[in-house]
Design a protein around this motif. Structure first.
Motif, mmCIF file in Angstrom:
data_model
loop_
_atom_site.group_PDB
_atom_site.id
_atom_site.type_symbol
_atom_site.label_atom_id
_atom_site.label_comp_id
_atom_site.label_asym_id
_atom_site.label_seq_id
_atom_site.Cartn_x
_atom_site.Cartn_y
_atom_site.Cartn_z
ATOM 1 N N VAL A 1 0.827 -1.205 0.000
ATOM 2 C CA VAL A 1 0.000 0.000 0.000
ATOM 3 C C VAL A 1 0.859 1.252 0.000
ATOM 4 N N LYS A 2 1.623 1.440 1.056
ATOM 5 C CA LYS A 2 2.418 2.664 1.166
ATOM 6 C C LYS A 2 3.482 2.482 2.232
ATOM 7 N N ALA A 3 4.346 3.490 2.375
ATOM 8 C CA ALA A 3 5.396 3.509 3.402
ATOM 9 C C ALA A 3 5.467 4.911 3.998
ATOM 10 N N LYS A 4 6.079 5.001 5.172
ATOM 11 C CA LYS A 4 6.224 6.310 5.819
ATOM 12 C C LYS A 4 7.528 6.348 6.613
ATOM 13 N N ASP A 5 7.968 7.581 6.845
ATOM 14 C CA ASP A 5 9.165 7.840 7.656
ATOM 15 C C ASP A 5 10.396 7.137 7.111
ATOM 16 N N LEU A 6 10.541 7.105 5.785
ATOM 17 C CA LEU A 6 11.721 6.457 5.211
ATOM 18 C C LEU A 6 12.947 7.358 5.420
ATOM 19 N N PRO A 7 14.114 6.758 5.674
ATOM 20 C CA PRO A 7 15.322 7.569 5.896
ATOM 21 C C PRO A 7 15.816 8.169 4.586
ATOM 22 N N GLN B 1 -1.827 -3.749 7.152
ATOM 23 C CA GLN B 1 -1.270 -3.360 8.453
ATOM 24 C C GLN B 1 0.083 -2.701 8.256
ATOM 25 N N TRP B 2 0.443 -1.894 9.286
ATOM 26 C CA TRP B 2 1.784 -1.287 9.293
ATOM 27 C C TRP B 2 2.781 -2.287 9.866
ATOM 28 N N GLN C 1 18.749 -8.296 12.234
ATOM 29 C CA GLN C 1 19.280 -8.173 13.595
ATOM 30 C C GLN C 1 18.716 -6.965 14.334
ATOM 31 N N GLY C 2 17.816 -6.242 13.741
ATOM 32 C CA GLY C 2 17.248 -5.103 14.430
ATOM 33 C C GLY C 2 16.339 -4.318 13.518
ATOM 34 N N LYS C 3 15.530 -3.443 14.124
ATOM 35 C CA LYS C 3 14.618 -2.623 13.352
ATOM 36 C C LYS C 3 15.344 -1.394 12.825
ATOM 37 N N VAL C 4 14.886 -0.908 11.684
ATOM 38 C CA VAL C 4 15.428 0.302 11.092
ATOM 39 C C VAL C 4 14.314 1.324 10.987
ATOM 40 N N LYS C 5 14.660 2.537 10.610
ATOM 41 C CA LYS C 5 13.684 3.601 10.518
ATOM 42 C C LYS C 5 12.773 3.362 9.319
ATOM 43 N N GLY C 6 11.500 3.598 9.535
ATOM 44 C CA GLY C 6 10.531 3.470 8.439
ATOM 45 C C GLY C 6 9.565 2.322 8.650
ATOM 46 N N GLU C 7 8.346 2.494 8.142
ATOM 47 C CA GLU C 7 7.312 1.464 8.210
ATOM 48 C C GLU C 7 6.681 1.310 6.822
ATOM 49 N N ILE C 8 6.144 0.134 6.596
ATOM 50 C CA ILE C 8 5.472 -0.152 5.329
ATOM 51 C C ILE C 8 4.134 -0.815 5.619
ATOM 52 N N MET C 9 3.101 -0.425 4.865
ATOM 53 C CA MET C 9 1.752 -0.987 5.039
ATOM 54 C C MET C 9 1.549 -2.091 4.016
ATOM 55 N N LEU C 10 1.221 -3.295 4.512
ATOM 56 C CA LEU C 10 1.083 -4.478 3.661
ATOM 57 C C LEU C 10 -0.158 -5.267 4.036
ATOM 58 N N ALA C 11 -0.623 -6.055 3.048
ATOM 59 C CA ALA C 11 -1.627 -7.090 3.288
ATOM 60 C C ALA C 11 -1.196 -8.327 2.527
ATOM 61 N N VAL C 12 -1.114 -9.456 3.205
ATOM 62 C CA VAL C 12 -0.656 -10.711 2.598
ATOM 63 C C VAL C 12 -1.700 -11.780 2.894
ATOM 64 N N TRP C 13 -2.165 -12.480 1.852
ATOM 65 C CA TRP C 13 -3.158 -13.523 2.066
ATOM 66 C C TRP C 13 -3.070 -14.555 0.952
ATOM 67 N N MET C 14 -3.684 -15.695 1.188
ATOM 68 C CA MET C 14 -3.787 -16.754 0.192
ATOM 69 C C MET C 14 -5.207 -16.747 -0.365
ATOM 70 N N GLY C 15 -5.328 -16.717 -1.697
ATOM 71 C CA GLY C 15 -6.642 -16.681 -2.329
ATOM 72 C C GLY C 15 -6.615 -17.408 -3.659
ATOM 73 N N THR C 16 -7.692 -17.251 -4.402
ATOM 74 C CA THR C 16 -7.813 -17.913 -5.710
ATOM 75 C C THR C 16 -7.986 -16.853 -6.787
ATOM 76 N N GLN C 17 -8.215 -17.340 -8.022
ATOM 77 C CA GLN C 17 -8.425 -16.402 -9.116
ATOM 78 C C GLN C 17 -9.759 -15.683 -9.005
ATOM 79 N N ALA C 18 -10.614 -16.083 -8.054
ATOM 80 C CA ALA C 18 -11.871 -15.369 -7.836
ATOM 81 C C ALA C 18 -11.672 -14.091 -7.034
#
Length: 809
Positions: free
Chosen positions: A76-82, A171-172, A181-198
């Protein structure tokens, strides 16, 4: 039998010769398939061997295709990228990686909070990794792209979305560094799921099986639904004109009217008498499409001499101002002032011309009661009038599952090997559908399902398979002239389908090439025709095929063909302006633009079709001759008994006839076809066709062949036409002999005939009809020993009658 242009290259191992290899005929037949149709959903949401296919739940959505599972990732989008330490800004893009497959979003320049909103789909069959990685990178103009962070997903924890559930909420996620090994600056909004061609995201998603497609080609692989433009017939009744002044005042003008709508130009006849107030009262009919972009351009012209016309006046009228009529009621006519051609150069001329102008009297309307034909009348898929107010309720639903193609032939060379980028187009009514393109495979699997409303069961759905030549890179080498190649076509007439049954068949894609008929592969379909109302279905079978305006005010044959050609051009142009475009060569192939072209092969096929129809008449006549000649005495005796019963009880003739047809129909049900009819190479006369006849069929119009070949073909055509001319002359002769019975062209023959008629009338008045029928029947059924081998008296008399052949030059 469809044909493919000679310019399309094919790369095959050998050439199929139907004459030399009759065993290949089996490959041309329709075949039953047994695909696993319907939706099946797992118990749990896990990936891998935990629960998939263990518990099945069938639904009505997408039940005519094989279910294919995909892993969907919506970025979807990202925010606070370095920002970059060098440029102080960031040109971010996201990269989704699953095993060997990578998909990238578009990148934004100098944006720390980008919004991509793109979907990626990875086929479950091709997943070779247990983790999904989503990277965010900074695009560098020089050198490697900068790594900003990533998010990792375990495929065993990915949820399954079951329609009609709502879409999964994104979700963010905090990003981590390369090594995790650790978190970095910035967040990304994603949705991941398993579905079909419908899934709703399927048509717009980036697909892993098209990872090699880039640039503008990405838009050309997606599945789309197109709608044909709404077409109207524009009727322009040119009545008369007044005060048409020629430039040369010493002569009266020979005036005609030229009307133009877009690329369509029609002319009236020249007024019979030169006058300044000409009268025509002619109808000119055009095809127009909503929204109306063209105008009606009228010019009044003077025929100076055969090679020169002079414009005397003009007017331009927008189409949306004209009345739309739904029936044959009279439309009010109007007078329009004509502008002088070339007028308005000087202001003094303008003031002078405004005081006086020529006028033209027109009656113009948009016809809503006709169906505008854009298909061949033999394969029409829609017969509704233009005006929606005149539409009836649909009588059924047509559902088509476009499953896959098998054994396609390579259509072009890529990297030294044959390649095909196949997609399928289906057309029924005003709705066109196009599946997604599966690149670089000879056995593509689409598994897409589409639905149409059916208003008439005696219609045809057309499906064509094409090779996509616009996937990025292909058109660069060949320029803008690259065309999508035709692989083959399938037609299915809905009235030949059993209702409420799923027909699963593999249809051979047969095309005609200059070297003969060729099988290009097989198209696997699942088709279901559902009837909504049996009463409406019965009603439709007794209703006219076309709207009533076609019978109240019909067009001529030439008009229908010319208007169809214009309608095809308009549809091709409008669909070519969609995104992605449904290209002109695709639309023309689906609409059979060359169905009217001359073909010796088609002529032979049609001749033998007529001959096969007449063969049943010949068979009945031979059977009756055997009865009369007592070839089988038992059968002859039974026919005599039946004849005597019907003569004694004549009221049984019609019931017996209908009962006989009923029993024949019941008997033939045992042999009714199990498959819908498909293209027949024998019926099409494509197996034993001469190579030169094929070359003639593929020739351009006008011809591009050398003069000696054209002369040979012309002589051959003359010989064929000579035989046709003789047959037509014989038919005319027989008809004229019937006319000459009472026309006194032969006074003696007509005198004998009317004397015979008088005697027959007197005898029939005093003799019961039953006795006459009995004597006539027994005479015709008499034993051979009472027969003469010479022709009968009526036959001799008829053959002596004169015809008009004596009057021919």
């Amino acid at each position: 039998m469809d044909k493919r242009p000679q310019s399309v290259p094919t790369f095959t191992m050998h050439q199929v010769n139907p004459q030399g290899n009759p065993s290949h005929q089996d490959d041309y037949d329709l075949k039953d398939t047994n695909p696993q149709l319907g939706e099946r959903w797992p118990n749990g949401a896990g990936y891998g061997g935990r629960g998939w296919m263990s518990s099945e739940r069938f639904t009505s959505t997408y039940d005519l295709v094989e279910q294919t599972f995909h892993l969907y990732v919506r970025v979807v989008k990202a925010k606070d990228l370095p920002p970059s330490s060098i440029t102080g800004s960031c040109d971010p893009y996201a990269e989704v990686k699953l095993g060997n497959y990578k998909g990238k979003t578009k990148h934004y320049e100098k944006k720390l909070n980008p919004e991509w909103n793109q979907v990626f789909a990875f086929s479950k069959d091709r997943i070779q990794s247990s983790v999904l990685e989503v990277f965010v990178k900074d695009k560098e103009m020089v050198g490697r792209d900068d790594y900003l962070g990533r998010v990792v997903f375990d495929l065993n924890e990915i949820p399954t979305r079951v329609p009609p559930d709502s879409t999964l909420a994104p979700q963010w996620y905090r990003m981590e560094d390369r090594r995790g090994q650790g978190k970095v600056k910035g967040e990304i909004m994603l949705a991941v799921w398993m579905g079909t061609q419908a899934d709703e995201a399927f048509p717009e998603a980036w697909h892993s099986d098209a990872a090699s497609v880039y640039g503008e080609g990405v838009f050309n692989i997606r599945s789309k639904v197109y709608v044909s433009p709404k077409l109207w017939y524009l009727r322009v009744n040119v009545i008369e004109a007044q005060d048409v002044m020629p430039n040369d005042t010493n002569r009266l003008p020979e005036v005609f009217v030229k009307a133009q709508v877009g690329n369509q130009v029609l002319k009236t006849k020249i007024c019979p008498t030169p006058t300044t107030n000409p009268l025509w009262n002619e109808d000119l009919v055009f095809v127009a499409a909503e929204p109306f972009e063209e105008q009606l351009f009228i010019t009044v012209e003077d025929r100076m001499h055969p090679s020169k016309d002079e414009v005397l006046g003009k007017i331009s009228l927008p189409l949306d101002t004209f009345e739309r009529r739904l029936d044959h009621r009279v439309v009010h006519s109007r007078w329009f002032n004509l502008e002088k051609f070339g007028f308005g150069v000087f202001e003094a001329d303008r003031r002078k011309e405004l005081k006086f102008s020529s006028r033209i009297h027109l009656r113009v309307c948009l016809e809503g009661g006709y169906h505008v034909l854009d298909e061949s009348t033999m394969y029409t898929s829609d017969q509704r009038p233009t005006a929606r107010q005149l539409w009836k309720q649909p009588i059924g639903i047509l559902e088509v599952g476009i499953l896959s193609a098998q054994g396609l032939l390579p259509m072009k060379m890529k990297d030294g090997r044959g390649s095909t980028n196949a997609y399928c187009v289906a057309k029924y009514g005003q709705k066109w559908v196009r599946t997604r393109t599966i690149p670089e495979t000879l056995s593509p699997k689409w598994n897409e399902q589409y639905t149409w409303e059916v208003y008439d069961p005696c219609t045809v759905i057309t499906l064509g398979v094409f090779d996509n030549c616009h996937l990025g890179g292909g058109e660069r080498s060949t320029g803008n002239a690259a065309k999508d190649s035709q692989i083959g076509k399938v037609r299915i007439r809905l009235s030949t389908l059993e209702a409420h049954r799923v027909h699963t068949h593999a249809y051979p894609l047969l095309v005609l090439q200059p070297r003969g008929v060729k099988k290009m592969g097989e198209l696997q379909l699942a088709v279901r025709f559902t009837i909504l109302s049996l009463a409406n279905m019965v009603y439709v079978y007794g209703h006219p095929l076309l709207p009533k305006m076609h019978y109240l005010h019909p067009f001529t044959v030439n008009q229908v063909e010319n208007l169809r050609y214009q309608a095809m051009n308009i549809v091709a142009v409008r669909l070519g302006r969609a995104e992605p475009p449904l290209r002109k060569e695709v639309v023309e192939y689906m609409l059979d633009i060359d169905s009217h072209m001359w073909s010796m092969r088609r002529s032979k096929a049609n001749f033998f079709r007529v001959f096969s129809l007449l063969s049943c008449v010949f068979s009945v006549s031979r059977w009756f001759g055997d009865i009369c000649n007592w070839k089988n005495p038992i059968t002859s005796v039974m026919v005599h008994m039946l004849f005597l019963i019907l003569i004694w009880y004549p009221e049984l003739i019609l019931p017996t006839l209908f009962l006989y047809m009923f029993l024949i129909g019941l008997w033939n049900y045992r042999f009714h076809p199990q498959h819908p009819p498909h293209m027949d190479t024998k019926l099409s006369w494509a197996e034993a066709v001469h190579p030169d006849e094929l070359d003639e069929e593929f020739d351009t119009f006008p011809t591009s062949r050398p003069h000696d070949i054209v002369r040979m073909r012309y002589d051959r055509l003359r010989s064929v036409a000579g035989r046709i001319q003789t047959v037509v002359g014989d038919i005319a002769t027989q008809g004229e002999r019937f006319q000459s019975l009472l026309s006194w062209r032969d006074p003696r023959a007509t005198g004998l005939f009317i004397l015979f008629c008088l005697c027959a009338a007197v005898v029939l008045y005093v003799t019961p009809f039953r006795v006459v029928a009995l004597l006539a029947g027994l005479y015709y059924l008499r034993h051979p020993r009472f027969r003469s081998k010479l022709p009968s008296v009526p036959s001799n008399f008829f053959k002596r009658l004169p015809a008009q052949t004596d009057s021919l030059l």
